[in-house]
Design an enzyme around this catalytic site. Structure first.
Site: not given
Ligand SMILES: NC(=O)c1ccc[n+]([C@@H]2O[C@H](COP(=O)([O-])OP(=O)(O)OC[C@H]3O[C@@H](n4cnc5c(N)ncnc54)[C@H](OP(=O)(O)O)[C@@H]3O)[C@@H](O)[C@H]2O)c1
Length: 296
Positions: A66, A145, A158, A162
């Site tokens: 975590d 992002s 958010y 970022k």
């Molecule tokens: N999807 C998009 O459109 C997008 C675009 C730009 C940037 N991003 C960035 O890409 C990254 C991944 O996003 P995603 O789209 O894959 O989101 P996601 O599907 O919500 O996955 C987020 C991951 O982070 C984990 N997490 C949250 N809090 C945590 C903690 N305290 N310690 C360890 N793990 C933790 C979650 O674990 P749980 O399974 O336990 O919840 C999950 O595995 C993020 O940093 C996000 O800001 C995403």
């Protein structure tokens, strides 16, 4: 490039690997031959990665981590060092969302998104650095992002996290490059993941019918969903850029993922500021409020 001097596969640690981008990055890097440690805050969520790894014939180590818990960070890193003697790269991917107009966000919600996205990322980075320094090499990646380059209504907190990650990574890269440690910022556009479903992170007050902003927020969410559904960018596109940043002899500081976002960033760079602001931000405000001249 995926093996170290002793002929062993280089060890890479991915945070937030239970789902979304972290899951895909883990699978892709393992397929390319890295020794990947998939970490997640809750090991009861490891089913998906175990199943996918088995389907693809991959061996992936899964550890609890975590990013907001210092003990869990050090326990995970000590395990990796014990098993492999090195950490070649850290992929700071874990993060949470927070959606809602600023006045509808509570202080507590804002602190939480900073605790995870910024302070959590800093904590894991701080913890791997002694190992990388003593090895005289290493790679630190941060999945920031496009929202760390351009702000949007409805996601002020958010985007602040970022933007902060961008500043952190850009500064850190200058501090560490003389030590052989490279920092890269991976800047994805919108990608359909759990982030847009169960992990959406809507603020408690965002849909409060008493809020001045609730109707605008509702419309902005419809717009966001349309962008998500039509986005051509996929988790694999991110994984490929991560691989590039890990294997390039001289990795770039920034890797943008998604041509639509790239275009907006280019327009912002080359258009006169006032014109870009009116066209881009003004259009967003017009779409959610209906006011034609609502922005400057
Ligand atoms: N999807 C998009 O459109 C997008 C675009 C730009 C940037 N991003 C960035 O890409 C990254 C991944 O996003 P995603 O789209 O894959 O989101 P996601 O599907 O919500 O996955 C987020 C991951 O982070 C984990 N997490 C949250 N809090 C945590 C903690 N305290 N310690 C360890 N793990 C933790 C979650 O674990 P749980 O399974 O336990 O919840 C999950 O595995 C993020 O940093 C996000 O800001 C995403």
């Amino acid at each position: 490039m995926v093996k170290n001097e002793t002929g062993h596969r280089k060890s890479v640690i991915v945070t937030g690997a239970s789902t979304g981008l972290g899951l895909e990055i883990t699978l892709y890097l393992a397929e390319q031959g890295f020794n990947v440690y998939a970490t997640m805050r809750d090991l009861s969520r490891r089913n998906l990665i175990d199943t996918k790894a088995m389907q693809r014939g991959l061996k992936i180590e899964v550890l609890q981590l975590d990013i907001t818990d210092r003990n869990s960070i050090s326990t995970a890193l000590e395990t990796i060092i014990e098993q492999t003697g090195e950490i070649f790269a850290l992929i700071n991917n874990a993060g949470i969302g927070l959606r809602g107009y600023f006045e509808d966000l509570s202080e507590e919600e804002i602190h939480k998104v900073f605790d995870v996205n910024l302070f959590g990322t800093m904590a894991v980075t701080r913890a791997v650095l002694p190992y990388m320094r003593s090895a005289g090499k290493g790679r630190i990646l941060i999945i920031t992002s496009v929202g760390g380059l351009i702000g949007s209504l409805g996601v002020s907190a958010y985007c602040s996290t970022k933007f902060a990650q961008e500043g952190f990574g850009e500064s850190l890269s200058q501090e560490l490059s003389p030590l052989g440690i490279h920092v890269s910022l991976i800047e994805p556009a919108i990608i359909k993941t759990e982030r847009w479903g169960i992990n959406r992170g809507n603020a408690k007050g965002a849909h409060d019918s008493g809020s001045l902003y609730s109707e605008w927020f509702r419309k902005s969410e419809i717009l966001a969903d349309k962008l998500v559904e039509s986005s051509p960018t996929t988790p694999e596109h991110v994984a490929v850029k991560v691989y590039d940043a890990l294997t390039a002899r001289r990795p770039s500081l920034r890797y943008m993922v998604g041509y639509r976002a790239g275009l907006v960033v280019l327009l912002r760079r080359y258009l006169p500021h006032k014109l870009f602001d009116r066209l881009y931000f003004g259009e967003a405000v017009r779409r959610v409020t209906g006011y034609r001249k609502a922005f400057r």
